[in-house]
Design an enzyme around this catalytic site. Structure first.
Site, short mmCIF file in Angstrom:
data_model
loop_
_atom_site.label_atom_id
_atom_site.label_comp_id
_atom_site.label_asym_id
_atom_site.label_seq_id
_atom_site.Cartn_x
_atom_site.Cartn_y
_atom_site.Cartn_z
N THR A 401 0.73 -1.21 0.01
CA THR A 401 0.01 -0.01 0.04
C THR A 401 0.99 1.29 0.10
O THR A 401 2.34 0.99 0.23
CB THR A 401 -0.90 -0.10 1.17
OG1 THR A 401 -1.76 -1.00 1.09
CG2 THR A 401 -1.74 1.27 1.54
N THR A 419 -4.40 1.73 -2.07
CA THR A 419 -3.84 0.32 -2.05
C THR A 419 -4.18 -0.49 -3.04
O THR A 419 -5.25 -0.21 -3.73
CB THR A 419 -4.27 -0.33 -0.41
OG1 THR A 419 -3.46 -1.50 -0.70
CG2 THR A 419 -5.75 -0.53 -0.59
N ASN A 421 -3.85 -3.64 -1.75
CA ASN A 421 -3.78 -4.64 -0.71
C ASN A 421 -2.46 -5.22 -0.67
O ASN A 421 -1.53 -5.01 -0.25
CB ASN A 421 -4.97 -5.73 -0.76
CG ASN A 421 -4.88 -6.35 0.66
OD1 ASN A 421 -4.68 -5.84 1.64
ND2 ASN A 421 -5.62 -7.40 0.62
N ASP A 443 -9.73 -8.53 2.74
CA ASP A 443 -9.90 -7.84 3.67
C ASP A 443 -11.10 -8.11 4.32
O ASP A 443 -11.49 -7.48 5.44
CB ASP A 443 -9.72 -6.25 3.43
CG ASP A 443 -8.31 -5.87 3.74
OD1 ASP A 443 -7.51 -6.64 3.88
OD2 ASP A 443 -8.23 -4.60 3.13
N SER A 472 -11.28 -1.70 6.35
CA SER A 472 -9.80 -1.32 6.10
C SER A 472 -9.03 -0.94 7.63
O SER A 472 -9.82 -0.74 8.38
CB SER A 472 -9.99 -0.23 5.41
OG SER A 472 -8.73 0.21 4.87
N SER A 473 -7.86 -0.96 7.55
CA SER A 473 -7.28 -0.09 8.72
C SER A 473 -6.40 0.93 8.17
O SER A 473 -5.85 1.64 9.21
CB SER A 473 -6.13 -1.33 9.01
OG SER A 473 -6.63 -2.44 9.53
N GLY A 492 0.66 -0.78 5.70
CA GLY A 492 0.81 -1.59 6.72
C GLY A 492 -0.16 -2.56 7.25
O GLY A 492 -0.14 -3.13 8.57
N GLY A 493 -1.40 -2.62 6.58
CA GLY A 493 -2.34 -3.39 7.12
C GLY A 493 -2.83 -3.09 8.40
O GLY A 493 -2.99 -1.95 8.78
O1 DON Z 1 -7.18 -1.71 3.85
C1 DON Z 1 -6.53 -2.28 4.46
O2 DON Z 1 -6.15 -2.17 5.57
C2 DON Z 1 -5.25 -3.05 3.73
N1 DON Z 1 -5.91 -3.61 2.54
C3 DON Z 1 -4.15 -2.34 3.57
C4 DON Z 1 -2.89 -2.99 3.01
C5 DON Z 1 -1.69 -2.39 3.39
O3 DON Z 1 -1.54 -1.45 4.16
C6 DON Z 1 -0.57 -3.36 2.98
N2 DON Z 1 0.68 -2.56 3.49
N3 DON Z 1 1.74 -2.72 3.70
#
Ligand code: DON
Length: 590
Positions: A401, A419, A421, A443, A472-473, A492-493
């Site tokens: 992302t 993102t 993802n 997600d 989402s985060s 960073g999910g």
């Molecule tokens: O929306 C979300 O929370 C995730 N799809 C974000 C993915 C993400 O941040 C990957 N990063 N390193």
């Protein structure tokens, strides 16, 4: 700022209620006759005090060429919103592992002219043919890779619509002008920097090398089956053509025009579920941000379908009840971890797309609710996650992302996290377009209690349903105080809100932009019941102390996190931009 209303072919809903009404209507609203609602400022999102303009602009982005693209557009008379279009599009070219036209994202905007904050939700949505159990086998277990490495993993993208919307409704320049730097980068090419080659190599080693490699993906994005080496001239003529179509005809071509048919046929050819109606019915939603306060700071962040703002408000409210100055550092960190654990339990239990599920935002962001959480925290001991009440086990997140932060010389701001993802999304390219498919469907909570690629568990509030946005985060955030402004966010999910939280706490202690971006990281997400930490996050003494209280430690995943920070000091007028020192980005001030 004038709001232009021309060529807004897609619907912009003011809030979740209107979105719900529109979706309940069957998703067949005729765009031409639908009103384009203006998301007017509400009292709680208006900035508390008018400020003089900063006179300088700042951009922090995960790729230096994308930050330069934004600066170029500002120099041509664009504002922060035009620059956001330029950075988002250029990232899709210069750092395509993290975001692009085939993905989605969130843009938190602040208009200096009226102090209005608005959250532009360009999250992907599940296609109409999506079903709750689509990633499970006959025995009810998740089919390996189906939600991450197949065309079925792709939600309907929001980025083309978002770029058009930003340019048309908030920008000063035509969309085509702001897309120009990205088109140039894609067509003429650029040399891969040593820092970016290394960053991508690390990601490849940790998650990219496994599984079969799609031939179109390999042709467009890999060199001899691997990410491009340093010094390699990266040219993307297919992607240049797709961006030129967007520049020429706006997002309409993507969702309702000639390109729409090509995209749908190609994705179906890859085994995906997209239909013409799915693209034609895609909606961007303008939402009220979540606003929280913490010891003199006003925090403006992402509302559902992000969990970020609710999570931050809940953790900050919980921590407000403790006097940090009176606590030893291990106790303070113990309390942060316990607050994180509880807020993540609530994420798993309650959060999802507000158009489909009743998210108790007022409860979760209330100081009284936080007082209840605080009452359950023992200062001397962890509460094991399986002893926390509430989560029924009927509810779990991927790591690539990008985030960028922009402040223009007039004080307009953008915090955007966008993102695909996973690393290059589903690692599938729509043939001939250079457009990578996202794997945002991962997600969703595909099976209650089964962990996704981030190990997150989730509940029915985040189950798969047609037209639904996956939880989402991503947490693009503004933080204001009498002292000044902070704009931040990160990929960073599930780890994103923790990094933003630690940035906010560092700011509260007086840290500058560079120190905020460098702040050592730690994280707890309820399940797995463990503390993920960078080595510098705890001294040996703190760690021993926390272990005595029952904490268990795991290493911070190497490729997680890329904080992009902009600050503006009201007293001195100083403006600063800092990219995460662990990565290859750049912070520019001009
Ligand atoms: O929306 C979300 O929370 C995730 N799809 C974000 C993915 C993400 O941040 C990957 N990063 N390193």
């Amino acid at each position: 700022m004038t709001t232009r209303t021309t060529r807004r072919w897609f619907l912009v809903a003011v809030n979740a209620c209107l979105a719900t009404a529109l979706l309940a209507f069957g998703g067949t609203v005729v765009a031409d006759t639908a009103p384009v609602a203006d998301a007017g400022a509400s009292s709680h999102t208006a900035a508390p005090v008018a400020r003089p303009a900063p006179d300088r602009a700042a951009i922090a982005s995960t790729h230096p060429l994308a930050a330069e693209a934004g600066m170029e557009i500002l120099a041509k008379g664009g504002n922060a919103f035009d620059a956001a279009v330029a950075v988002a599009a250029a990232i899709g070219v210069a750092d395509p592992k993290g975001a692009g036209l085939g993905g989605g994202g969130f843009f938190l905007l602040h208009q200096a002219s009226d102090g209005r904050d608005v959250f532009v939700d360009a999250r992907e949505v599940a296609p109409a043919a999506a079903t709750r159990d689509m990633f499970l086998d006959a025995a009810g277990n998740p089919v390996p890779d189906l939600s991450t490495r197949s065309a079925k993993a792709a939600g309907i993208p929001g980025i083309p619509a978002a770029l058009d919307h930003l340019a048309t409704s908030y920008g000063r320049l035509p969309l085509a002008a702001s897309l120009e730097p990205a088109i140039r980068l894609a067509r003429r090419g650029f040399r891969n920097s040593p820092a970016m080659a290394l960053e991508n190599q690390l990601a490849y080693e940790s998650e990219g090398s496994a599984g079969p490699v799609d031939s179109e993906f390999a042709r467009v994005y890999l060199v001899d089956g691997k990410p491009p080496p340093a010094g390699y001239l990266i040219r993307q003529p297919d992607l240049a053509k797709s961006l030129e179509k967007l520049a020429r005809s706006g997002a309409e071509t993507f969702y309702r025009g000639s390109f729409q048919y090509q995209l749908v046929m190609a994705v179906r050819g890859l085994g995906g579920l997209w239909s013409l109606d799915d693209l034609a019915n895609y909606l961007i939603v303008e939402r009220e941000p979540i606003v929280a306060t913490y010891r003199g700071l006003r925090i403006v962040s992402a509302p559902p379908p992000s969990s970020g703002g609710v999570w931050l408000a809940c953790v900050l409210n919980t921590l407000s009840g403790y006097d940090r100055a009176k606590l030893d550092s291990a106790t303070w960190k113990h309390l942060i971890l316990e607050a994180m654990r509880r807020a993540h339990r609530d994420r798993a239990q309650y959060l999802g797309d507000p158009a489909f599920t009743n998210v108790p935002v007022a409860m979760l962001t209330s100081p009284d609710y936080a007082a209840g959480l605080r009452a359950s925290i023992r200062p001397d001991k962890v509460t094991p996650s399986d002893m926390l009440p509430g989560y029924a086990g009927d509810a779990v997140e991927q790591p690539h992302t990008t985030h960028f932060s922009i402040l223009d010389a007039e004080g307009n701001r953008v915090a955007a996290t966008i993102t695909l993802n996973g690393w290059y999304g589903a690692r599938l390219v729509i043939p001939g377009t250079g457009i990578l498919l996202n794997n945002e469907m991962d997600d969703f909570a595909m099976k209650p209690g089964a962990p996704n690629m981030y190990g997150l568990v989730g509940a029915s509030a985040n189950a798969i349903a047609p037209g639904r946005r996956p939880l989402s985060s991503m947490s693009p955030t503004f933080v204001e105080s009498d002292r000044g402004l902070l704009i931040l966010g990160s990929p960073g999910g599930s780890y994103i809100p923790s990094m933003v939280l630690l940035g906010i706490l560092a700011r509260q202690q007086g840290a500058d932009a560079a120190a905020i971006a460098a702040t050592p990281r730690f994280h707890h997400q309820y399940l797995p019941d463990a503390t993920f930490a960078e080595p510098a996050a705890f001294t040996a003494e703190e760690r021993a102390d926390l272990e005595r209280r029952g904490h268990t430690f795991r290493p911070w995943p190497e490729d997680i996190g890329n904080l992009q920070v902009v600050t503006w000091d009201y007293a001195t007028g100083a403006v600063a931009a800092a990219a995460d020192p662990r990565r290859a980005g750049a912070g520019l001030v001009r």
